[in-house]
Design a protein around this motif. Structure first.
Motif, PDB file in Angstrom:
ATOM      1  N   GLY A 274      52.931 -18.734  36.220  1.00 51.67           N
ATOM      2  CA  GLY A 274      54.254 -18.299  36.670  1.00 51.67           C
ATOM      3  C   GLY A 274      54.453 -16.789  36.546  1.00 51.67           C
ATOM      4  O   GLY A 274      55.154 -16.182  37.349  1.00 51.67           O
ATOM      5  N   MET A 275      53.836 -16.189  35.550  1.00 50.31           N
ATOM      6  CA  MET A 275      54.063 -14.756  35.308  1.00 50.31           C
ATOM      7  C   MET A 275      53.236 -13.864  36.213  1.00 50.31           C
ATOM      8  O   MET A 275      53.616 -12.717  36.475  1.00 50.31           O
ATOM      9  N   GLY A 276      52.082 -14.352  36.634  1.00 48.76           N
ATOM     10  CA  GLY A 276      51.193 -13.502  37.426  1.00 48.76           C
ATOM     11  C   GLY A 276      50.350 -12.619  36.513  1.00 48.76           C
ATOM     12  O   GLY A 276      50.537 -12.617  35.287  1.00 48.76           O
ATOM     13  N   ILE A 277      49.421 -11.853  37.124  1.00 48.67           N
ATOM     14  CA  ILE A 277      48.421 -11.137  36.331  1.00 48.67           C
ATOM     15  C   ILE A 277      49.046 -10.053  35.455  1.00 48.67           C
ATOM     16  O   ILE A 277      48.751  -9.949  34.265  1.00 48.67           O
ATOM     17  N   GLU A 291      43.037 -16.211  25.538  1.00 52.81           N
ATOM     18  CA  GLU A 291      42.499 -15.351  26.598  1.00 52.81           C
ATOM     19  C   GLU A 291      42.523 -16.112  27.925  1.00 52.81           C
ATOM     20  O   GLU A 291      42.618 -17.343  27.936  1.00 52.81           O
ATOM     21  N   ALA A 292      42.419 -15.365  29.024  1.00 54.39           N
ATOM     22  CA  ALA A 292      42.622 -16.033  30.315  1.00 54.39           C
ATOM     23  C   ALA A 292      41.731 -15.472  31.419  1.00 54.39           C
ATOM     24  O   ALA A 292      41.254 -14.340  31.337  1.00 54.39           O
ATOM     25  N   ILE A 293      41.526 -16.299  32.422  1.00 53.90           N
ATOM     26  CA  ILE A 293      40.845 -15.873  33.651  1.00 53.90           C
ATOM     27  C   ILE A 293      41.759 -16.225  34.823  1.00 53.90           C
ATOM     28  O   ILE A 293      42.147 -17.391  34.989  1.00 53.90           O
ATOM     29  N   PHE A 294      42.112 -15.213  35.599  1.00 59.02           N
ATOM     30  CA  PHE A 294      42.958 -15.430  36.777  1.00 59.02           C
ATOM     31  C   PHE A 294      42.062 -15.393  38.021  1.00 59.02           C
ATOM     32  O   PHE A 294      41.224 -14.505  38.154  1.00 59.02           O
ATOM     33  N   VAL A 295      42.278 -16.322  38.951  1.00 57.31           N
ATOM     34  CA  VAL A 295      41.574 -16.282  40.242  1.00 57.31           C
ATOM     35  C   VAL A 295      42.629 -16.110  41.337  1.00 57.31           C
ATOM     36  O   VAL A 295      43.597 -16.873  41.395  1.00 57.31           O
ATOM     37  N   THR A 296      42.443 -15.087  42.187  1.00 55.81           N
ATOM     38  CA  THR A 296      43.466 -14.798  43.204  1.00 55.81           C
ATOM     39  C   THR A 296      43.054 -15.335  44.574  1.00 55.81           C
ATOM     40  O   THR A 296      41.888 -15.666  44.817  1.00 55.81           O
ATOM     41  N   ARG A 297      44.045 -15.392  45.458  1.00 56.97           N
ATOM     42  CA  ARG A 297      43.797 -15.855  46.829  1.00 56.97           C
ATOM     43  C   ARG A 297      42.783 -14.971  47.548  1.00 56.97           C
ATOM     44  O   ARG A 297      42.043 -15.444  48.402  1.00 56.97           O
ATOM     45  N   ASP A 298      42.773 -13.663  47.202  1.00 54.75           N
ATOM     46  CA  ASP A 298      41.796 -12.793  47.861  1.00 54.75           C
ATOM     47  C   ASP A 298      40.484 -12.691  47.065  1.00 54.75           C
ATOM     48  O   ASP A 298      39.752 -11.712  47.181  1.00 54.75           O
ATOM     49  N   ARG A 299      40.207 -13.732  46.283  1.00 54.31           N
ATOM     50  CA  ARG A 299      38.905 -13.936  45.649  1.00 54.31           C
ATOM     51  C   ARG A 299      38.521 -12.898  44.606  1.00 54.31           C
ATOM     52  O   ARG A 299      37.357 -12.526  44.486  1.00 54.31           O
ATOM     53  N   ARG A 300      39.535 -12.447  43.883  1.00 50.88           N
ATOM     54  CA  ARG A 300      39.233 -11.632  42.706  1.00 50.88           C
ATOM     55  C   ARG A 300      39.270 -12.530  41.477  1.00 50.88           C
ATOM     56  O   ARG A 300      40.037 -13.499  41.431  1.00 50.88           O
ATOM     57  N   VAL A 301      38.422 -12.183  40.499  1.00 47.26           N
ATOM     58  CA  VAL A 301      38.399 -12.899  39.228  1.00 47.26           C
ATOM     59  C   VAL A 301      38.719 -11.873  38.149  1.00 47.26           C
ATOM     60  O   VAL A 301      38.009 -10.888  37.994  1.00 47.26           O
ATOM     61  N   VAL A 302      39.838 -12.096  37.443  1.00 47.16           N
ATOM     62  CA  VAL A 302      40.291 -11.119  36.448  1.00 47.16           C
ATOM     63  C   VAL A 302      40.227 -11.761  35.061  1.00 47.16           C
ATOM     64  O   VAL A 302      40.883 -12.774  34.821  1.00 47.16           O
ATOM     65  N   CYS A 303      39.411 -11.191  34.165  1.00 45.23           N
ATOM     66  CA  CYS A 303      39.238 -11.746  32.815  1.00 45.23           C
ATOM     67  C   CYS A 303      40.046 -10.955  31.796  1.00 45.23           C
ATOM     68  O   CYS A 303      39.978  -9.734  31.769  1.00 45.23           O
ATOM     69  N   ARG A 304      40.814 -11.626  30.964  1.00 46.51           N
ATOM     70  CA  ARG A 304      41.616 -10.999  29.893  1.00 46.51           C
ATOM     71  C   ARG A 304      41.409 -11.771  28.601  1.00 46.51           C
ATOM     72  O   ARG A 304      41.817 -12.929  28.550  1.00 46.51           O
ATOM     73  N   SER A 305      40.880 -11.265  27.490  1.00 43.77           N
ATOM     74  CA  SER A 305      39.958 -10.132  27.500  1.00 43.77           C
ATOM     75  C   SER A 305      38.605 -10.811  27.445  1.00 43.77           C
ATOM     76  O   SER A 305      38.461 -11.795  28.091  1.00 43.77           O
ATOM     77  N   GLN A 306      37.679 -10.501  26.598  1.00 43.42           N
ATOM     78  CA  GLN A 306      36.494 -11.348  26.544  1.00 43.42           C
ATOM     79  C   GLN A 306      35.916 -11.353  25.144  1.00 43.42           C
ATOM     80  O   GLN A 306      34.726 -11.158  24.956  1.00 43.42           O
ATOM     81  N   ARG A 307      36.792 -11.583  24.168  1.00 49.99           N
ATOM     82  CA  ARG A 307      36.273 -11.716  22.798  1.00 49.99           C
ATOM     83  C   ARG A 307      35.947 -13.173  22.495  1.00 49.99           C
ATOM     84  O   ARG A 307      35.015 -13.475  21.781  1.00 49.99           O
ATOM     85  N   LEU A 308      36.722 -14.097  23.081  1.00 49.99           N
ATOM     86  CA  LEU A 308      36.519 -15.521  22.795  1.00 49.99           C
ATOM     87  C   LEU A 308      35.533 -16.167  23.763  1.00 49.99           C
ATOM     88  O   LEU A 308      35.089 -17.285  23.538  1.00 49.99           O
ATOM     89  N   PHE A 309      35.225 -15.483  24.860  1.00 49.28           N
ATOM     90  CA  PHE A 309      34.323 -16.069  25.858  1.00 49.28           C
ATOM     91  C   PHE A 309      33.597 -14.947  26.582  1.00 49.28           C
ATOM     92  O   PHE A 309      33.980 -13.783  26.492  1.00 49.28           O
ATOM     93  N   ASP A 310      32.507 -15.312  27.273  1.00 45.51           N
ATOM     94  CA  ASP A 310      32.000 -14.395  28.286  1.00 45.51           C
ATOM     95  C   ASP A 310      31.872 -15.159  29.583  1.00 45.51           C
ATOM     96  O   ASP A 310      31.830 -16.393  29.589  1.00 45.51           O
ATOM     97  N   PHE A 311      31.902 -14.436  30.677  1.00 48.05           N
ATOM     98  CA  PHE A 311      31.951 -15.078  31.990  1.00 48.05           C
ATOM     99  C   PHE A 311      30.773 -14.623  32.839  1.00 48.05           C
ATOM    100  O   PHE A 311      30.458 -13.436  32.890  1.00 48.05           O
TER     101      PHE A 311
END
Ligand code: ADP
Ligand code: MG
Ligand code: MG
Length: 322
Positions: A274-277, A291-311
């Protein structure tokens, strides 16, 4: 059950979703108990059939308070708190709208605007009264309904993790239709991290954008492609905007949350969606445990942050962005 190189997969369909339990020693009895536990917990929370404590609350709307078990009361209390967060779109009193839209169920349709306008006054979370002493819940107005669909799977995934621990299991994975919860380390090949697939929106389940690599963590994804229907040019998905009564509409196709507990993942996927990136990233700055990963309609992948995971991005149609 299917076996694949020392991994024992037990599956079922529950809560309208495919459920998968991965064990590393065959244990049919344990798998059956896990599925029974999921069923029991689902029966407490469902809004679709009796005997559910949540349904009992809804049926007494406008008339009287209903006492519930301590665990359900705590869950409702948490959902209530989250629903009152300023600027959030999470609202557990959204039931009347969910029921009217029926997204993901037979008989879905776009409600006329005047009907939505009539339902909006019935979804105010401030009209849900909680009484700690009596562990009871009262919906002030007839027609109100609480709906725990946005957190039920997270809560249940955590209960399954706890249960597996009490049974002496140290390595396992449970996937409740998009809520993945892991236990311990993956047992094979000296691998330190679990690899959880990030699904490509609107594609077959096996089609991935990449993999999310975690130690013992929950990985929850909420996507507009999970439950939706199409009418003309428009798609209507199942996360509703409590301010308008219509599906939330923004640049996001999915939000994935990595956290220790799956309940947090479930809450935050909905909140962040609901809040957006931009606003979502600000909120996450105060929560190093989420932490979170956002995927957008224009095919961007935004990772916040990456201490608990890697992508690991594996799909060339998508790109990593800031
Ligand atoms: P799923 O895991 O099924 O994709 P989510 O965790 O994203 O589900 O939650 C979606 C469900 O939450 C909907 O099916 C509905 O029951 C409920 N819901 C819809 N809109 C909201 C909202 N704004 N706040 C809280 N719950 C919602
Ligand atoms: Mg969910
Ligand atoms: Mg959720």
């Amino acid at each position: 059950m299917s076996e694949d190189a020392g991994v024992y997969n037990y599956s079922a369909v529950m809560m309208g979703s495919p459920i998968l339990l991965k064990l590393f020693q065959p244990d049919e009895t344990l798998a059956r108990r896990v599925f029974q536990l999921i069923k029991q917990l689902e029966n407490l929370l469902t809004v679709n059939r009796s005997p559910s404590q949540v349904m009992a609350i809804n049926q007494a709307a406008g008339r009287h308070a209903v006492s519930v078990s301590p665990a359900v009361y705590q869950l409702i209390k948490l959902a209530h708190e989250v629903s009152l967060l300023p600027g959030g779109c999470f609202n557990f009193a959204i039931g009347p709208l969910v029921k009217r839209w029926k997204i993901g169920f037979q008989g879905h349709s776009v409600p006329p605007a005047d009907e939505i306008a009539r339902l909006l006054p019935l979804i105010n979370p401030r009209d849900v009264e909680l009484d700690d002493a009596g562990q009871s819940v009262f919906l002030r107005h007839a027609g109100m309904e609480i709906d725990l669909g946005a957190i039920a799977k997270g809560w249940i995934a955590d209960r399954v993790q706890d249960y597996l621990r009490t049974q002496g299991i140290s390595q396992a994975l449970i996937n409740l239709g998009g809520n993945v919860q892991t236990l311990g380390f993956p047992p094979h090949g000296g691998q330190q991290r679990w690899h959880v697939g990030l699904q490509k929106p609107f594609a077959a389940r096996e089609e991935l954008i990449g993999t999310i690599n975690v130690e013992e963590m929950s990985v929850v994804t909420s996507g507009v492609y999970e439950r939706f229907f199409t009418l003309g040019e428009r798609q209507y998905h199942h996360i509703l905007d409590p301010a308008t009564g219509y599906p939330l509409d923004n640049e996001l196709l999915s939000v994935t949350v990595v956290s220790r507990r799956s309940i947090d993942g479930d809450i935050f996927t909905t909140l962040l969606y609901g809040m957006g990136i931009e606003q979502g990233s600000q909120m996450l700055e105060a929560r190093p445990d989420i932490e979170a990963i956002f995927v957008t309609r224009d095919r961007r992948v935004v990772c916040r942050s990456q201490r608990l995971f890697d992508f690991t991005l594996t799909n060339p149609q998508y790109r990593l962005a800031q």
